[in-house]
Scaffold this active site. Structure first.
Site, PDB file in Angstrom:
ATOM      1  N   LYS A 291      -0.942  -5.216   8.668  1.00  0.00           N
ATOM      2  CA  LYS A 291       0.456  -4.916   8.352  1.00  0.00           C
ATOM      3  C   LYS A 291       0.937  -4.186   9.417  1.00  0.00           C
ATOM      4  CE  LYS A 291       2.878  -2.346   4.522  1.00  0.00           C
ATOM      5  NZ  LYS A 291       3.149  -1.145   5.296  1.00  0.00           N
TER       6      LYS A 291
ATOM      7  N   PRO B 102       0.807  -1.210   0.083  1.00  0.00           N
ATOM      8  CA  PRO B 102       0.004  -0.068   0.032  1.00  0.00           C
ATOM      9  C   PRO B 102       0.810   1.299  -0.048  1.00  0.00           C
ATOM     10  CG  PRO B 102       0.006  -0.938   2.317  1.00  0.00           C
ATOM     11  CD  PRO B 102       0.769  -2.001   1.256  1.00  0.00           C
TER      12      PRO B 102
ATOM     13  N   ASN C  67       8.504  -7.407   4.030  1.00  0.00           N
ATOM     14  CA  ASN C  67       8.618  -6.235   3.524  1.00  0.00           C
ATOM     15  C   ASN C  67       9.966  -5.285   3.743  1.00  0.00           C
ATOM     16  OD1 ASN C  67       6.991  -3.032   3.933  1.00  0.00           O
ATOM     17  ND2 ASN C  67       7.694  -3.831   1.754  1.00  0.00           N
ATOM     18  N   GLY C  68      10.510  -4.552   2.865  1.00  0.00           N
ATOM     19  CA  GLY C  68      11.416  -3.603   3.177  1.00  0.00           C
ATOM     20  C   GLY C  68      12.655  -3.586   2.344  1.00  0.00           C
ATOM     21  N   ASP C  69      12.552  -2.537   1.703  1.00  0.00           N
ATOM     22  CA  ASP C  69      13.996  -2.215   0.763  1.00  0.00           C
ATOM     23  C   ASP C  69      13.921  -3.177  -0.429  1.00  0.00           C
ATOM     24  OD1 ASP C  69      14.263   0.102   2.217  1.00  0.00           O
ATOM     25  OD2 ASP C  69      16.079  -0.545   3.257  1.00  0.00           O
TER      26      ASP C  69
ATOM     27  N   ALA D 139       0.299   5.366  -0.098  1.00  0.00           N
ATOM     28  CA  ALA D 139      -0.504   6.679  -0.155  1.00  0.00           C
ATOM     29  C   ALA D 139       0.027   7.464  -1.286  1.00  0.00           C
ATOM     30  CB  ALA D 139      -0.554   7.224   1.248  1.00  0.00           C
TER      31      ALA D 139
ATOM     32  N   GLN E 212      -6.735  -1.484   2.087  1.00  0.00           N
ATOM     33  CA  GLN E 212      -6.313  -1.420   3.586  1.00  0.00           C
ATOM     34  C   GLN E 212      -7.137  -0.281   4.215  1.00  0.00           C
ATOM     35  OE1 GLN E 212      -2.649   0.774   4.561  1.00  0.00           O
ATOM     36  NE2 GLN E 212      -1.913  -0.970   5.208  1.00  0.00           N
TER      37      GLN E 212
ATOM     38  N   CYS F   9       1.676   2.504   9.995  1.00  0.00           N
ATOM     39  CA  CYS F   9       1.753   3.944   9.438  1.00  0.00           C
ATOM     40  C   CYS F   9       2.568   4.751  10.408  1.00  0.00           C
ATOM     41  CB  CYS F   9       0.586   4.401   8.948  1.00  0.00           C
ATOM     42  SG  CYS F   9       0.942   6.131   8.293  1.00  0.00           S
TER      43      CYS F   9
ATOM     44  N   ARG G 198       8.660   1.210  -2.442  1.00  0.00           N
ATOM     45  CA  ARG G 198       9.292   2.111  -3.181  1.00  0.00           C
ATOM     46  C   ARG G 198       9.972   1.438  -4.422  1.00  0.00           C
ATOM     47  NH1 ARG G 198      12.142   4.013   1.891  1.00  0.00           N
ATOM     48  NH2 ARG G 198      11.740   2.255   2.280  1.00  0.00           N
TER      49      ARG G 198
END
Ligand SMILES: Cc1cc2nc3c(=O)[nH]c(=O)nc-3n(C[C@H](O)[C@H](O)[C@H](O)COP(=O)(O)O)c2cc1C
Length: 313
Positions: free
Chosen positions: A143, A20, A204-206, A22, A74, A104, A229
């Protein structure tokens, strides 16, 4: 990718998932990522209050089409009753999974007790999960982050709590709230979460390439990995062939994206958002920074389209 997995009744064709995001993971971008190989995409975080009070802007964010399914919507909020009501509304929509945002870090979300603040309030988080599950027949996932700060890494206990209260899956961003979006990603904790629950876990991450996604899956033992990203301006991250090297090939991806935007939204009202996407297609490519400058100077969606076609007739 050879293997697939289930989130409750929902079959996913591979383990690659769009996070997700935003301001970014709207219908056109989700469709694009699905076309390039993502098995599942999450909507941007959607306010439970906006849904319950029928806010026009919130409803626009729930737009979906059959081609993108399965899709995960979400929700964010801190009031169990409102979250339950919102879940009941989502259940009537063409949506396959409800995810609850518990990661978040943004001030205005955390200040209201939502997002990552829920990791500090386990009883409230449990009540929210129960209320969402009680009001929906859809699989419900959460999440989270690894914890609030390095001295409160709570992800494994939190994950067990979520499973006990009815969650069908958990995505873990391997950072604490205090890390924001920087610093090292803690794949060891993600792995521990995977080993502590029976429901699917998504790491999740990088992750910024397909090959890194495969390596993270293997290293963590997770059922899936989520890419945020690394997918911006780079839907190829979901394809084994990887990100193309030339400007012309990157343009081809952008052209597909712009077509989807034209088909499913009102481009001239969201020009700034479109430029934010478009400018990201040219990272590390010869001629990329000149192209980015032209993109940001474009005065209309038409002008952006023309620019794209000048290289990609
Ligand atoms: C611009 C932006 C918007 C985001 N929006 C959301 C969101 O709406 N909901 C959410 O749970 N996480 C959101 N995140 C966090 C991502 O989903 C993801 O967990 C994080 O970026 C780490 O993954 P990555 O390194 O692959 O980007 C957002 C991140 C960014 C950079």
């Amino acid at each position: 990718m050879a293997y697939n997995f289930l989130i409750k009744s929902q079959q996913l064709k591979n383990p690659l998932i769009l996070a997700p995001l935003a301001g970014y993971s709207d219908l056109p971008f989700r469709l694009l990522c699905r076309q390039y190989g993502a098995a599942l995409c999450y909507t941007e975080m959607i306010s439970c209050h906006g849904l319950v009070y029928n806010k026009e802007k919130t409803l626009q964010m729930t737009q979906t089409v059959p081609e993108e399914r399965p899709v995960s919507l979400q929700l964010f909020g801190a009031d169990p009753d409102m979250m339950g009501k919102a879940a009941a509304i989502v259940t009537e929509m063409p949506i396959d999974i409800i995810d609850i945002n518990m990661g978040c870090p943004v001030k205005k979300v955390v200040k209201k007790g939502a997002g990552a603040a829920l990791m500090k309030n386990r009883n409230l988080a449990a009540a929210i999960i129960r209320q969402v599950c009680n009001n929906s027949s859809l699989p419900v996932t959460i999440k989270i982050r690894t914890g609030w700060s390095h001295d409160s890494i709570v992800a494994t206990d939190f994950a067990k709590m979520a499973e006990d209260n009815g969650a069908s899956g958990i995505a873990v961003h391997g950072r604490t709230w205090s890390q924001g979006f920087g610093g090292e990603v803690d794949w060891q904790t993600i792995r521990k979460v995977k080993n502590s629950v029976a429901i699917p876990v998504i790491g999740n991450g990088d992750i910024s390439t397909y090959q890194e996604a495969v390596a993270c899956l293997e290293m963590s033992g997770c059922d899936g990995v989520m890419i945020g990203r690394g997918a911006l301006g780079n839907p190829w991250v979901f394809s084994e062939s990887g990100t193309p090297a030339t400007l012309a090939e990157r343009m081809e991806g952008l052209a597909r994206h712009l077509h989807l935007i034209q088909k499913y939204s009102n481009p001239d009202t969201i020009l700034a958002r479109i430029k934010n996407h478009a400018g990201r297609y040219f990272k590390g490519v010869t001629g990329g920074s000149a192209m980015r400058r032209q993109i940001y100077a474009a005065s209309s969606f038409e002008a952006l389209m023309e620019l794209t076609y000048s290289l990609n007739p």
